[in-house]
Motif scaffolding. Structure first.
Motif, short mmCIF file in Angstrom:
data_model
loop_
_atom_site.label_atom_id
_atom_site.label_comp_id
_atom_site.label_asym_id
_atom_site.label_seq_id
_atom_site.Cartn_x
_atom_site.Cartn_y
_atom_site.Cartn_z
N GLY A 56 1.19 4.64 2.51
CA GLY A 56 2.51 5.11 2.95
C GLY A 56 3.66 4.58 2.13
N THR A 81 6.11 4.23 -1.43
CA THR A 81 6.66 4.98 -2.55
C THR A 81 7.50 4.03 -3.40
N GLY A 87 -5.01 10.24 -2.37
CA GLY A 87 -3.58 10.41 -2.09
C GLY A 87 -2.67 9.53 -2.92
N CYS A 88 -3.19 8.94 -4.01
CA CYS A 88 -2.36 8.08 -4.88
C CYS A 88 -2.06 8.81 -6.18
N PHE A 113 3.28 6.68 -5.81
CA PHE A 113 3.20 6.71 -4.35
C PHE A 113 1.75 6.68 -3.88
N HIS A 114 1.60 6.25 -2.64
CA HIS A 114 0.30 6.15 -1.98
C HIS A 114 0.46 6.84 -0.63
N GLU A 115 -0.08 8.04 -0.53
CA GLU A 115 0.05 8.84 0.69
C GLU A 115 -1.20 8.78 1.55
N SER A 155 -4.07 6.93 4.18
CA SER A 155 -3.96 6.32 5.52
C SER A 155 -4.22 4.82 5.44
#
Length: 366
Positions: A255, A257, A280-281, A309-311, A313
């Motif tokens: 989560g 950025t 998600g990174c 960013f790391h989106e 979980s």
């Protein structure tokens, strides 16, 4: 007899004239030597600024300021003529300090191969972030070296030896990362583990564990990662002698950025070796997205606008990379030595007693 006497008088007059001319020339020569001796005995550059400190700011960017005097680089000094050129009309502040530092370097060593550096120092207005009003995808904050091949990302062959060495060392780098990283509670304001530094982000957590920070080795952290330190010492193009050089473990929590920002210079390539890369990174440089891969390196020019960013979980865990700054492959050896001198590492450890990579490595526990 009259004719002979006339010739003698003419000869005496010519001799007197020649002696007078010789005396005048001798006096002029003595005066010239006196002036040259005074100029050479005077301080070359009174009030010459010291090296630069890239001080931390509120966020990923930094700012520059004066620091302690530098030590000259290793190598034999060669005499050379020093053209005292006028400063660029806008030559104040950073431009002025860099200009005199470059002149000091050339006076001690040589002007040979300094053409691009001279150009970059004398005309920074088209490149530097602080004086470049128009929007641009590339805006180095501190120094721009003209005429370098430029691109957001570079192929791995740009620094093949060092990339292959880092990738071969992936298992031991990952093991030492696990030995120093201890996850903290995923809440805002939580303290990082010992030896780690928290960086400002608009959301989430971004931590770094520096082995070298702005050219200065961190002895305590290096001793905790002796194998990583040995790998660092084997890199051929690591920037280890000026403020543009860094090496660290970098962790981005789920989560998180990193705000878009520019790096300080285009003379380096930033290398990321993926250690832990959940889904998600992503890294975006100059508008071009790339994904990290565990055990593989990404080379990019961080003077381009970039973000990460790391989106994923919380269950995915953090994204972790080993980050190291390498020389741009098109910066020549003479230019590297001059840049090391101009941007020498500041602080109380500057000079012959500043720990080098090799010396500090020998002190690290096995």
């Amino acid at each position: 007899m009259l004719r002979a006497g006339g010739r003698d008088a003419v000869d005496e007059e010519c001799q007197s004239s020649a002696v007078g001319t010789a005396l005048c020339l001798a006096l002029l020569f003595v005066w010239y030597c006196y002036r040259v001796g005074r100029e050479q005995s005077a301080p070359a550059l009174p009030g010459r600024p010291g090296p630069f400190v890239l001080l931390p700011a509120d966020g990923p960017q930094g700012r520059q300021g004066p620091a302690a005097p530098p030590c000259p680089p290793n190598g034999s000094a060669t005499a050379s003529s020093l053209p005292m050129l006028p400063l660029h009309p806008g030559g104040r502040g950073l431009n002025h300090r860099l200009y005199h530092s470059l002149q000091d370097y050339a006076k001690r060593y040589t002007w040979s191969g300094m053409g691009r550096l001279h150009k970059g120092v004398r005309d920074p207005a088209r490149h530097l972030l602080s004086v470049r009003p128009a929007p641009s995808i590339q805006k180095p904050e501190v120094f721009f070296l003209p005429d370098l091949p430029t691109a957001p990302f570079f192929p791995r062959d740009a620094q093949k030896h060092d990339v292959e060495l880092l990738e071969r060392s992936f298992p031991l780098l990952l093991a030492e990362f696990h030995s120093v990283y201890r996850p903290a509670p995923p809440r805002p304001g939580s303290s990082p583990p010992p030896g780690w530094k928290a960086n400002g982000t608009p959301q989430g957590q971004w931590w770094t564990f520096y082995l070298v920070n702005q050219g200065t080795p961190l002895a305590l952290n290096a001793r905790r990662c002796p194998r990583t330190w040995r790998v660092l010492a084997q890199l051929r193009t690591f920037i280890g002698n000026n403020v543009f050089g860094n090496a660290c473990f970098s962790v981005l929590g789920p989560g998180s950025t990193v705000s878009e920002h520019y790096g300080p210079t285009n003379v380096r390539l930033r290398c990321h070796l993926g250690l832990k890369v959940p889904p998600g990174c992503e890294l975006v440089v100059g508008g071009e997205p790339q994904c990290w891969s565990e055990g593989s390196c990404l080379l990019f020019d961080d003077s381009f606008l970039h973000t990460a960013f790391h989106e994923g979980s919380a269950e995915d865990g953090p994204r972790a990379v080993f980050m190291v700054d390498l020389w741009h492959p098109n910066v020549a050896a003479a230019e590297r030595q001059a840049l090391d001198y101009i941007f020498t590492t500041p602080g109380p450890l500057t000079g012959p007693f500043r720990p080098s990579l090799t010396r500090l490595r020998t002190r690290a526990p096995v």
